[in-house]
Scaffold this active site. Sequence first.
Site, PDB file in Angstrom:
ATOM      1  N   ASP A   1       6.942  -7.296   4.371  1.00 11.06           N
ATOM      2  CA  ASP A   1       5.907  -6.391   3.855  1.00 11.06           C
ATOM      3  C   ASP A   1       4.566  -7.135   3.787  1.00 11.06           C
ATOM      4  O   ASP A   1       4.406  -8.062   2.993  1.00 11.06           O
ATOM      5  CB  ASP A   1       6.312  -5.897   2.469  1.00 11.06           C
ATOM      6  CG  ASP A   1       5.429  -4.782   1.960  1.00 11.06           C
ATOM      7  OD1 ASP A   1       4.224  -4.790   2.277  1.00 11.06           O
ATOM      8  OD2 ASP A   1       5.926  -3.913   1.240  1.00 11.06           O
TER       9      ASP A   1
ATOM     10  N   HIS B   1       5.232  -2.221   5.253  1.00  7.87           N
ATOM     11  CA  HIS B   1       4.966  -1.579   3.966  1.00  7.87           C
ATOM     12  C   HIS B   1       5.069  -0.068   4.129  1.00  7.87           C
ATOM     13  O   HIS B   1       4.251   0.550   4.810  1.00  7.87           O
ATOM     14  CB  HIS B   1       3.577  -1.954   3.447  1.00  7.87           C
ATOM     15  CG  HIS B   1       3.276  -1.386   2.101  1.00  7.87           C
ATOM     16  ND1 HIS B   1       3.865  -1.852   0.944  1.00  7.87           N
ATOM     17  CD2 HIS B   1       2.464  -0.371   1.711  1.00  7.87           C
ATOM     18  CE1 HIS B   1       3.421  -1.176  -0.092  1.00  7.87           C
ATOM     19  NE2 HIS B   1       2.567  -0.268   0.350  1.00  7.87           N
TER      20      HIS B   1
END
Length: 461
Positions: free
Chosen positions: A353, A384
Site C-alpha cells: 500500500d 491502496h
Amino acid sequence: MQPWSAALALFLAALALLLLPWRRAVGARTLPGALFQDDHKEVKSRGPADKFSDGREPLPGGCSLICKPSALAQCLLRTLRRSAALEPGPRSWLSGPHLQTLCHFVLPVGPGPELAREYLQLADDGLVALDWVIGPCPRGRRITNTGGLPAVLLVIPNAWGRLTRNVLGLCLLALERGYYPVIFHRRGHHGCPLVSPRLQPFGDPSDLKEAVTYIRFRHPAAPLFAVSEGSGSALLLSYLGECGSSSYVTGAACISPVLRCREWFEAGLPWPYERGFLLHQKIALSRYATALEDTVDTSKLFRSRSLREFEETLFCHTKSFPISWDTYWDRNDPLRDVDEAAVPVLCICSADDPVCGPPDHTLPTELFHSNPYFFLLLSRHGGHCGFLRQEPLPAWSHDVILESFRALTEFFRMEEKMKGLNRRRTSFLGGRRRWGALQKREISPSYNLEEIFSWKRSYTR
C-alpha cells in the site's frame, strides 16, 4: 473550479508519480518478512481448515488471516480458504501498487448504478446525503438473508468525499447479490449542500449515528452491514467503538483502513498522493469559502501545504473554539474506543500500500491478535483500495467482503438455532421434574446470569 479540474489535477499527479524512481519506496513496502513467510506453500501442508496455530493463517493467493482464534474465526477461515476470489490468476499489467491505486482514484467512474438521493436533516440543522442504489436491477438477484428481506449495505467512501470506481463497483455487485446498498455522504461532500458552517471531523461519528437511526427506521427488520473505504474507515471504526453492542450493525469491513491516523497525518504521504488529496479537498471546499470565513481562517486554509496543516487549520485553529492537535486526536482517533466494539470487523490491507505505508509500522497487529472481533486479511499486492483483477471482474476484495458477510449471516443463524434448541430442551426437562425436587435443587448464580443476559455472544469463545 469544475469537477473535471479535480480529475485533471489528480491525473497529472498520477503521471508525475509514474515518472518517479520508486524502487526504494516500493522495496521497503512490499514484502515484510515479519508478516509473510511462504504462506502460500503452507496452505496445502497445514492441517484442517478450521484449526489455528499462532493466530496467523495462510490463505490462497499469498494472503494471510491474522486474528484471535475463536468459533467465528474458524467459520471465517473456512469461507476464505474456499473463496475463488483469492485464487491466484494470470498476472495483470495492473499488478503494480501505484497502478492499482491510481486506476482506483483517477480513472473516470463511467456508467454507475442508478441512485436515489435523500437529504437527512440533522439535530443541529446540518445536512448529510444518503444515495440509495436502486438499479440496474439484475436478473436472478439473490437474497442474502434467510428471512427473505434484503440486507442493507451501508457504504462509507473515503474522507476526501470522492466517489471512486471501486465504491460504485461494490454497490453494483452487492445489488446483484441481494443487498440494498446505500452510500453515506458527509456534510459538503459529493454535492451535499453545506447549510451550516460546520464540517465533520475525521473521526466524529455523530452524523453517522443519526443516519443509521434513520436507516433502521426505514428498514427495521433488515440486517445492516457496513463497508468503509480507505480514510473513511476512521468514521466507521469510531462509530462501532462509541456505540458498542448498540450499533445495529451485524458485520463490518474496512478496505485499506488508516488505523494509526495521527501518525499517518504527521508522517505525510508520498508527495503526488499528498498533493493530489490536498488539492481535491481545496477544490471541494472552495465553493464554501465565504460561508466558512466566520469559522476558520480561509486564507491560511487554502494556502496549506500538507494534509496535516489543512486538517489542523480546519478543525483545531477555529475562531470560536480552538483546540490543540493532541486534543483533536483524543476525540477523533478511530481506535480510542476499540475495546467497546462488539461487531465482527474484517480489515483488508495490502503489504504494498503506497498510501498507508508498510504494514509493519502502520498496522496494529496486536489488536487483531487480542480482540476477537477484529480480523486482518493481509495480501501481498493490491495497492491502496485497489485489489483489481482483469476486466470485467470486480475487485477481489468486494467478493471476499460479501462472502464473509454471507458466512456471518449463516453463523449467527446457526447460533440462534442452537440457543433455541437448548432453551426448548431445558423447558421440556424442567416441566417433567417434580416441584419438590426442583425446590431442593440449587441453581448456580452463573447459570442464571447466562440465561438472563442473552446479549452474551458465544462466537467470541
